[in-house]
Design a protein around this motif. Structure first.
Motif, short mmCIF file in Angstrom:
data_model
loop_
_atom_site.label_atom_id
_atom_site.label_comp_id
_atom_site.label_asym_id
_atom_site.label_seq_id
_atom_site.Cartn_x
_atom_site.Cartn_y
_atom_site.Cartn_z
N GLU A 75 0.84 -1.20 0.00
CA GLU A 75 0.00 0.00 0.00
C GLU A 75 0.87 1.26 0.00
N LEU A 76 1.96 1.25 0.77
CA LEU A 76 2.89 2.38 0.79
C LEU A 76 3.48 2.61 -0.60
N ALA A 77 3.87 1.53 -1.26
CA ALA A 77 4.43 1.65 -2.61
C ALA A 77 3.40 2.26 -3.57
N GLU A 78 2.17 1.80 -3.47
CA GLU A 78 1.12 2.32 -4.35
C GLU A 78 0.79 3.78 -4.04
N GLU A 79 0.82 4.14 -2.75
CA GLU A 79 0.60 5.54 -2.37
C GLU A 79 1.69 6.45 -2.92
N ASN A 80 2.87 5.87 -3.18
CA ASN A 80 4.00 6.63 -3.72
C ASN A 80 4.09 6.50 -5.24
N GLY A 81 3.00 6.13 -5.87
CA GLY A 81 2.92 6.17 -7.32
C GLY A 81 3.27 4.91 -8.07
N LEU A 82 3.57 3.83 -7.39
CA LEU A 82 3.89 2.59 -8.11
C LEU A 82 2.61 1.84 -8.44
N THR A 83 2.53 1.37 -9.68
CA THR A 83 1.35 0.63 -10.10
C THR A 83 1.66 -0.83 -10.41
N ASN A 84 2.92 -1.17 -10.50
CA ASN A 84 3.33 -2.52 -10.86
C ASN A 84 4.11 -3.14 -9.70
N THR A 85 3.39 -3.60 -8.69
CA THR A 85 4.04 -4.19 -7.51
C THR A 85 3.44 -5.56 -7.23
N SER A 86 4.22 -6.39 -6.57
CA SER A 86 3.74 -7.68 -6.11
C SER A 86 4.49 -8.05 -4.84
N THR A 87 3.99 -9.05 -4.15
CA THR A 87 4.63 -9.50 -2.92
C THR A 87 4.94 -10.99 -3.02
N VAL A 88 5.95 -11.41 -2.26
CA VAL A 88 6.36 -12.80 -2.22
C VAL A 88 6.66 -13.16 -0.77
N ILE A 89 6.13 -14.28 -0.33
CA ILE A 89 6.47 -14.84 0.98
C ILE A 89 6.99 -16.25 0.76
N GLU A 90 8.15 -16.54 1.31
CA GLU A 90 8.75 -17.87 1.18
C GLU A 90 9.21 -18.34 2.55
N PHE A 91 9.20 -19.64 2.74
CA PHE A 91 9.78 -20.27 3.93
C PHE A 91 11.12 -20.86 3.53
N GLY A 92 12.15 -20.66 4.37
CA GLY A 92 13.44 -21.26 4.08
C GLY A 92 14.59 -20.41 4.55
N SER A 93 15.72 -20.61 3.92
CA SER A 93 16.94 -19.88 4.24
C SER A 93 16.95 -18.55 3.51
N PRO A 94 16.94 -17.43 4.24
CA PRO A 94 16.97 -16.13 3.57
C PRO A 94 18.19 -15.97 2.66
N LYS A 95 19.32 -16.48 3.10
CA LYS A 95 20.55 -16.33 2.29
C LYS A 95 20.37 -16.95 0.92
N HIS A 96 19.98 -18.19 0.87
CA HIS A 96 19.84 -18.89 -0.41
C HIS A 96 18.70 -18.32 -1.25
N LEU A 97 17.55 -18.11 -0.61
CA LEU A 97 16.39 -17.63 -1.36
C LEU A 97 16.63 -16.25 -1.97
N LEU A 98 17.25 -15.34 -1.21
CA LEU A 98 17.48 -13.99 -1.72
C LEU A 98 18.62 -13.92 -2.72
N ALA A 99 19.67 -14.70 -2.50
CA ALA A 99 20.83 -14.63 -3.38
C ALA A 99 20.59 -15.36 -4.70
#
Length: 145
Positions: free
Chosen positions: A75-99
């Motif tokens: 919602e904050l992103a959209e209030e700041n003018g972004l129209t192309n946003t999505s979210t992702v939730i994953e379970f696991g190791s942040p290091k591996h998933l993010l890298a």
């Protein structure tokens, strides 16, 4: 000349003040690049490994909190003018998933994250996620201080 266009930007958030700074910077960079912003939260399964028996209710609660937090961030992103946003939730190791896993899965061109979401003792014991990601990521990384 090197192309520095970032069509897909992912920002990693964990509810910390460092992550919120990264989100605000990511919103700006996404707007400048006319990009797609993915707001990602990793539920670190290491938190459940210390329990004698894995409690599904704890995982469900972590998922509820993450979902609510990401809705506020989107919602904050959209209030700041972004129209192309999505979210992702994953379970696991942040290091591996993010890298590796998430940048490959979502064709991420830039990953942004806060310098740290942990206290000094956690960094000493677990290692810095941002440090690992900056060394192993499949895409460009911007660490926000």
């Amino acid at each position: 000349m090197i192309n520095q266009s970032y069509p897909t930007i992912m920002v990693a958030v964990d509810g910390s003040s460092a992550a919120e700074k990264a989100l605000k910077k990511a919103i700006h960079v996404t707007r400048v690049n006319s990009a797609h912003l993915i707001i990602a939260h990793i539920i670190d399964t290491r938190a459940f490994q210390s329990l004698t028996s894995y409690d599904q209710e704890m995982a469900d609660q972590a998922l509820r909190v993450a979902t609510e937090t990401l809705a506020v961030y989107q919602e904050l992103a959209e209030e700041n003018g972004l129209t192309n946003t999505s979210t992702v939730i994953e379970f696991g190791s942040p290091k591996h998933l993010l890298a590796e896993a998430l940048p490959e899965k979502h064709d991420v061109s830039l990953l942004m994250m806060g310098a740290t979401g942990m206290n000094a003792m956690e960094r000493l014991l677990l290692g810095s996620v941002s440090q690992y990601v900056s060394r192993h990521a499949l895409c460009d990384v911007l660490i926000v201080r």
